[in-house]
Design a protein around this motif. Structure first.
Motif, short mmCIF file in Angstrom:
data_model
loop_
_atom_site.label_atom_id
_atom_site.label_comp_id
_atom_site.label_asym_id
_atom_site.label_seq_id
_atom_site.Cartn_x
_atom_site.Cartn_y
_atom_site.Cartn_z
N VAL A 1 13.02 -4.06 4.39
CA VAL A 1 11.78 -3.82 4.49
C VAL A 1 11.05 -2.78 4.28
N THR A 2 11.79 -1.65 5.12
CA THR A 2 11.25 -0.32 5.00
C THR A 2 11.39 0.38 3.54
N ARG A 3 12.65 -0.02 2.89
CA ARG A 3 12.46 0.41 1.37
C ARG A 3 11.60 -0.09 0.48
N ILE A 4 11.22 -1.51 0.61
CA ILE A 4 10.49 -2.13 -0.20
C ILE A 4 8.82 -1.49 0.33
N PHE A 5 8.47 -1.03 1.51
CA PHE A 5 7.24 -0.63 1.79
C PHE A 5 7.34 0.96 1.19
N LEU A 6 8.18 1.69 1.23
CA LEU A 6 8.07 2.91 0.70
C LEU A 6 7.97 2.73 -0.84
N TRP A 7 8.94 1.82 -1.51
CA TRP A 7 8.51 1.85 -2.89
C TRP A 7 7.07 1.51 -3.25
N ARG A 8 6.55 0.63 -2.65
CA ARG A 8 5.16 0.13 -2.94
C ARG A 8 4.13 1.12 -2.65
N ARG A 9 4.47 2.06 -1.60
CA ARG A 9 3.59 3.09 -1.25
C ARG A 9 3.84 4.04 -2.46
N SER A 10 4.83 4.38 -3.05
CA SER A 10 4.98 5.43 -4.01
C SER A 10 4.18 4.75 -5.34
N GLN A 11 4.13 3.43 -5.34
CA GLN A 11 3.60 2.87 -6.60
C GLN A 11 2.09 2.82 -6.46
N GLU A 12 1.59 2.61 -5.38
CA GLU A 12 0.10 2.39 -5.06
C GLU A 12 -0.53 3.64 -4.48
N GLY A 13 0.31 4.73 -4.10
CA GLY A 13 -0.54 6.02 -3.75
C GLY A 13 -0.81 6.15 -2.30
N SER A 14 -0.92 4.93 -1.53
CA SER A 14 -1.39 5.17 -0.11
C SER A 14 -0.53 4.00 0.77
N ALA A 15 -0.38 4.42 2.11
CA ALA A 15 0.40 3.42 2.97
C ALA A 15 -0.33 2.08 3.09
N ALA A 16 -1.90 2.53 3.44
CA ALA A 16 -2.75 1.49 3.72
C ALA A 16 -2.74 0.35 2.65
N GLU A 17 -3.11 0.78 1.32
CA GLU A 17 -2.78 -0.10 0.37
C GLU A 17 -1.49 -0.86 0.06
N ALA A 18 -0.20 -0.42 0.31
CA ALA A 18 0.97 -0.65 0.30
C ALA A 18 1.15 -1.82 1.42
N ALA A 19 0.79 -1.52 2.66
CA ALA A 19 0.60 -2.59 3.74
C ALA A 19 -0.05 -3.66 3.50
N LYS A 20 -1.35 -3.44 2.83
CA LYS A 20 -2.32 -4.43 2.68
C LYS A 20 -1.70 -5.45 1.51
N HIS A 21 -1.14 -4.75 0.47
CA HIS A 21 -0.61 -5.86 -0.37
C HIS A 21 0.90 -6.71 0.03
N MET A 22 1.45 -5.94 0.91
CA MET A 22 2.70 -6.66 1.51
C MET A 22 2.35 -7.74 2.22
N ALA A 23 1.21 -7.54 3.12
CA ALA A 23 0.32 -8.60 3.92
C ALA A 23 0.06 -9.81 2.99
N GLU A 24 -0.59 -9.42 1.99
CA GLU A 24 -1.06 -10.46 1.06
C GLU A 24 0.02 -11.31 0.38
#
Length: 173
Positions: free
Chosen positions: A129-152
């Protein structure tokens, strides 16, 4: 020649155990190490393992042994790219590991082998899950956006499962 003696000892011990079973009736086939100690019989390590409430002849031993395959599969997924990992699957593995690790210390007999495998299952899921989060953060630029998309994504997956189940459970009219 020594192998035949081992077989003969096993045969004699089995006969004695069966005799005890027939004489004791409802006490059953299980012999705990406390009964053996009370009788003054010293047990070997193998006998203690065999006669333990979580020993080799019980599901309390074999279920955790088989569950290690989930941990091994999670570890092998470390070589996969993070974008190909399933968030919902790894969240489920993390939750399962955390919940069942705690439960293993509550149930009787307390099963340390099962607690160990569940702990590592939760850790493996958490790493993914941490790897997925870090990958999404690198794609979207911010941790908040990555967390929001993961929750969605997680909520969308859960709604999809609920709708699928409801459509199959609904009686035909």
């Amino acid at each position: 020649m020594s192998s035949s003696r081992v077989g003969f000892r096993f045969f004699n011990n089995s006969r004695a155990a069966f005799r005890n079973f027939r004489q004791n009736g409802s006490k059953g086939f299980r012999f705990s190490s406390s009964e053996a100690s009370a009788a003054g019989v010293e047990q070997t390590t193998f006998q203690r393992l065999w006669n333990s409430p979580v020993g080799v002849k019980t599901v309390h031993f074999w279920a955790p042994v088989m569950k290690w395959s989930l941990v091994i599969a999670g570890i092998s997924d470390l070589s996969r790219p993070a974008e190909k990992l399933s968030l919902t699957q790894n969240l489920a593995l993390t939750a399962t590991g955390a919940i069942w690790t705690r439960w293993c210390f509550i149930i009787k007999p307390r099963n340390i082998l099962l607690a160990t495998v569940n702990f590592f299952l939760g850790c493996t899921g958490l790493v993914q899950v941490t790897r997925i989060f870090l990958w999404r953060r690198s794609q979207e630029g911010s941790a908040a956006e990555a967390a929001k998309h993961m929750a969605e994504d997680t909520a969308g997956s859960a709604k999809g499962v609920v709708e699928s189940v409801e459509s199959k459970v609904k009686p035909s009219q």
